[in-house]
Design an enzyme around this catalytic site. Structure first.
Site, PDB file in Angstrom:
ATOM      1  N   GLU A   1       0.892  -1.080  -0.067  1.00 38.53           N
ATOM      2  CA  GLU A   1       0.193   0.011  -0.199  1.00 38.53           C
ATOM      3  C   GLU A   1       1.018   0.966  -0.079  1.00 38.53           C
ATOM      4  OE1 GLU A   1      -3.319   0.360   0.063  1.00 38.53           O
ATOM      5  OE2 GLU A   1      -3.867  -2.095   0.040  1.00 38.53           O
TER       6      GLU A   1
ATOM      7  N   CYS B   1      -2.224   9.827   2.525  1.00 41.32           N
ATOM      8  CA  CYS B   1      -1.687   9.035   1.315  1.00 41.32           C
ATOM      9  C   CYS B   1      -2.868   9.262  -0.131  1.00 41.32           C
ATOM     10  CB  CYS B   1      -1.490   7.471   1.273  1.00 41.32           C
ATOM     11  SG  CYS B   1      -3.085   6.792   2.030  1.00 41.32           S
TER      12      CYS B   1
HETATM   13  P1  NAD Z   1       8.182   4.759   5.074  1.00 43.60           P
HETATM   14  O1  NAD Z   1       8.047   3.988   3.814  1.00 43.60           O
HETATM   15  O2  NAD Z   1       9.227   5.434   5.534  1.00 43.60           O
HETATM   16  O3  NAD Z   1       7.935   3.774   6.502  1.00 43.60           O
HETATM   17  C1  NAD Z   1       7.111   2.787   6.485  1.00 43.60           C
HETATM   18  C2  NAD Z   1       7.594   1.634   7.441  1.00 43.60           C
HETATM   19  O4  NAD Z   1       8.641   0.977   6.918  1.00 43.60           O
HETATM   20  C3  NAD Z   1       7.695   2.186   8.826  1.00 43.60           C
HETATM   21  O5  NAD Z   1       7.337   1.156   9.758  1.00 43.60           O
HETATM   22  C4  NAD Z   1       9.495   2.126   8.880  1.00 43.60           C
HETATM   23  O6  NAD Z   1       9.700   1.794  10.277  1.00 43.60           O
HETATM   24  C5  NAD Z   1       9.669   1.170   7.791  1.00 43.60           C
HETATM   25  N1  NAD Z   1      10.884   1.396   7.297  1.00 43.60           N
HETATM   26  C6  NAD Z   1      11.402   2.550   6.918  1.00 43.60           C
HETATM   27  N2  NAD Z   1      12.537   2.476   6.220  1.00 43.60           N
HETATM   28  C7  NAD Z   1      12.758   1.089   6.182  1.00 43.60           C
HETATM   29  C8  NAD Z   1      13.838   0.410   5.536  1.00 43.60           C
HETATM   30  N3  NAD Z   1      15.134   1.156   5.000  1.00 43.60           N
HETATM   31  N4  NAD Z   1      13.676  -0.811   5.561  1.00 43.60           N
HETATM   32  C9  NAD Z   1      12.645  -1.614   6.035  1.00 43.60           C
HETATM   33  N5  NAD Z   1      11.705  -0.840   6.820  1.00 43.60           N
HETATM   34  C10 NAD Z   1      11.928   0.338   6.630  1.00 43.60           C
HETATM   35  O7  NAD Z   1       6.906   5.538   5.156  1.00 43.60           O
HETATM   36  P2  NAD Z   1       6.279   6.537   6.219  1.00 43.60           P
HETATM   37  O8  NAD Z   1       7.187   7.748   5.887  1.00 43.60           O
HETATM   38  O9  NAD Z   1       6.129   6.103   7.624  1.00 43.60           O
HETATM   39  O10 NAD Z   1       4.692   7.021   5.486  1.00 43.60           O
HETATM   40  C11 NAD Z   1       4.801   7.902   4.433  1.00 43.60           C
HETATM   41  C12 NAD Z   1       4.406   7.181   3.040  1.00 43.60           C
HETATM   42  O11 NAD Z   1       3.440   6.049   3.292  1.00 43.60           O
HETATM   43  C13 NAD Z   1       4.173   8.188   1.862  1.00 43.60           C
HETATM   44  O12 NAD Z   1       4.474   7.753   0.842  1.00 43.60           O
HETATM   45  C14 NAD Z   1       2.595   7.741   1.920  1.00 43.60           C
HETATM   46  O13 NAD Z   1       2.011   7.870   0.851  1.00 43.60           O
HETATM   47  C15 NAD Z   1       2.312   6.289   2.218  1.00 43.60           C
HETATM   48  N6  NAD Z   1       1.286   5.889   2.673  1.00 43.60           N
HETATM   49  C16 NAD Z   1       0.500   4.825   1.897  1.00 43.60           C
HETATM   50  C17 NAD Z   1      -0.892   4.559   2.535  1.00 43.60           C
HETATM   51  C18 NAD Z   1      -1.957   3.758   1.662  1.00 43.60           C
HETATM   52  O14 NAD Z   1      -2.776   2.879   2.328  1.00 43.60           O
HETATM   53  N7  NAD Z   1      -1.487   3.391   0.440  1.00 43.60           N
HETATM   54  C19 NAD Z   1      -1.298   5.046   3.536  1.00 43.60           C
HETATM   55  C20 NAD Z   1      -0.358   5.887   4.332  1.00 43.60           C
HETATM   56  C21 NAD Z   1       0.807   6.394   3.872  1.00 43.60           C
END
Ligand code: NAD
Length: 453
Positions: A210, A244
């Site tokens: 997602e 998002c």
């Molecule tokens: P992110 O991808 O930075 O982090 C998401 C999760 O991944 C967190 O739990 C984090 O700890 C983990 N993570 C971060 N870096 C990692 C790595 N290098 N290796 C493994 N795990 C890692 O996202 P964010 O900043 O928390 O959220 C914002 C993003 O999420 C935006 O792009 C937004 O559009 C998207 N989002 C999508 C939806 C959806 O339903 N499609 C909903 C909310 C947010």
């Protein structure tokens, strides 16, 4: 051996014992989840206020009530969802029983982001429990207050041999991903989505991604600008733009832009007052890092509304940018903050070309009093979801799948779609042991006689 090894073994043993399979067990866990939400409502609201300065209203509608709604729907529907699904048969299987059985995958990993830190952790969890899985939840380390409640309070409401919460940021999550899971459900950025997908590929683990991206919003000339502005301002600045499915940018004619800017100013003043920094209804940017990034984006185009920021307070005013060029930074990345660029196009065709030149978005919006215009945008573009004449209302329906397409993700959930996502759809055919005579035609030695049957 890392610390997670023991947890994984405990959960796997519980899954192998079959205890998560009966409907009664699943319902007891869902009821526990419902109690967690009800009994800790104030604490959850306080935590959301600490993490994002979310207003009580936004916390309730987009986090707590939405999670509770999914729990209630799963409790009401579970027995029907779990039923074997009978399927049509061919001539050779007329006497047999053919059906799809929805069975749990096993050990599921759910990784969540910080922007709706409760909803995006618990709504997938509802589906995973309903489908009979054991689950490891990995909340975001950035929304610290919610992470703490999920780690310390939630487990008291669930069977701890079947459900666990893992903590940590990128490093810890990368280590977690080295383990073998039977399903991974990830919500977050496309950048990390690729890391998760690569890790899943090592074990051939199926996944749902997602993700995010830039959601376009087309505004036709045939619109009431104030109605459009009210709806646009509400869903762009909801959760301070950190959503998002928020509209990332608007495409409209230069004439509509002229009319939209004062209407947006009206809406912003009505919602957040003369000085939005003092409004209890506007949240804050999650972190210094995101604040700095958003401050950089304020240099793009020309500020028509807002533009103020205060680093001490992680405050960015509800902002509208005009005269934005396609090549500027604000059009190169997902904005994820309270900034709305307006870009002008000369026609509907130009808007559709603009949208189709980019990655497929998670959501797409079109406003027009002419339903044919909305239908054209729908028919000639692709996106995870679509809403005509409003913002993210489509995702409030559990009867619609929620998910992306292309770069905005793969797979979907909400309501029964969650149950299906977390279930393996097992193709089953139960044949009779007797009546062997009717199988004679298929056995060698083959002759023209075999084909005549
Ligand atoms: P992110 O991808 O930075 O982090 C998401 C999760 O991944 C967190 O739990 C984090 O700890 C983990 N993570 C971060 N870096 C990692 C790595 N290098 N290796 C493994 N795990 C890692 O996202 P964010 O900043 O928390 O959220 C914002 C993003 O999420 C935006 O792009 C937004 O559009 C998207 N989002 C999508 C939806 C959806 O339903 N499609 C909903 C909310 C947010």
């Amino acid at each position: 051996m890392d610390a997670f090894e023991d947890t994984a073994r405990r959960l796997r043993e519980a899954f192998s014992s079959g205890r998560t399979r009966p409907a009664t067990f699943r319902m007891a866990q869902l009821e526990g989840l419902g109690r967690f939400l009800r009994e800790n409502k104030q604490q959850l609201q306080d935590a959301l206020a600490q993490d994002l300065r979310k207003s009580a209203f936004e916390s309730e509608v987009s986090e707590i009530a939405m999670s509770q709604g999914e729990v209630d729907l799963a409790l009401r529907s579970l027995r029907a969802w779990m039923k074997d699904q009978k399927v049509p048969k061919n001539l050779a299987t007329q006497l047999d029983s053919a059906f799809i059985r929805k069975e749990p995958f096993g050990l599921v990993l759910i990784i969540a982001p910080w922007n709706y830190p409760l909803n995006l952790t618990l709504v997938p969890l509802v589906g995973a429990i309903a489908a009979g899985n054991c689950v490891v939840l990995k909340p975001s380390e950035i929304s610290k207050s919610i992470e703490k409640i999920l780690a310390e309070v939630l487990p008291r409401y669930l069977d701890q041999n079947c459900f666990a919460v893992a903590l940590g940021g990128p490093e810890e999550t990368a280590r977690l991903l080295e383990h073998r899971f039977d399903y991974i459900f990830f919500t977050g950025s496309p950048r990390v989505g690729k890391i998760v997908m690569a890790a899943a590929a090592k074990h051939l683990t199926p996944i749902t991604l997602e993700l995010g991206g830039k959601n376009p919003c087309y505004v036709d000339d045939n619109c009431d600008p104030q109605t459009v502005a009210n709806r646009l301002a509400w869903f762009r600045y909801f959760n301070t733009g950190q959503t998002c499915v928020a509209p990332d940018y608007v495409l409209c004619s230069p004439e509509m832009q002229e009319r939209l800017v004062p209407a947006l100013q009206n809406a912003i003043t009505r919602f957040y007052g003369e000085d939005p920094q003092n409004s209890p209804n506007l949240g804050r940017i999650i972190s210094q890092k995101h604040f700095k990034r958003l401050q950089g984006l304020l240099r793009c185009g020309r500020i028509a509304i807002g533009g103020q920021s205060d680093e001490n307070n992680l405050y960015i005013a509800p902002t509208v940018l005009v005269d934005v060029q396609e090549t500027e930074q604000v059009m190169q990345e997902e904005i994820f903050g309270p900034i709305l660029p307006l870009l002008t196009v000369r026609s509907l065709d130009e808007a559709i070309d603009f949208i189709n030149r980019r990655e497929k978005p998670l959501a797409l919006y079109a406003f027009s009093n002419n339903s044919q215009v909305v239908k054209q945008v729908l028919a000639r573009t692709s996106s995870g979801g679509f809403c005509g004449n409003d913002g993210f209302m489509h995702m409030t329906l559990a009867s619609l799948p929620f998910g992306g397409v292309g770069a905005s993700g793969m797979g979907s959930y909400h309501g029964k779609f969650s149950f299906d996502t977390f279930s393996h759809h097992r193709a089953c055919l139960l044949r009779r042991p007797g009546m062997e005579k009717i199988n004679d035609f298929r056995y060698p030695p083959y002759s023209p006689r075999n084909l005549r049957v």
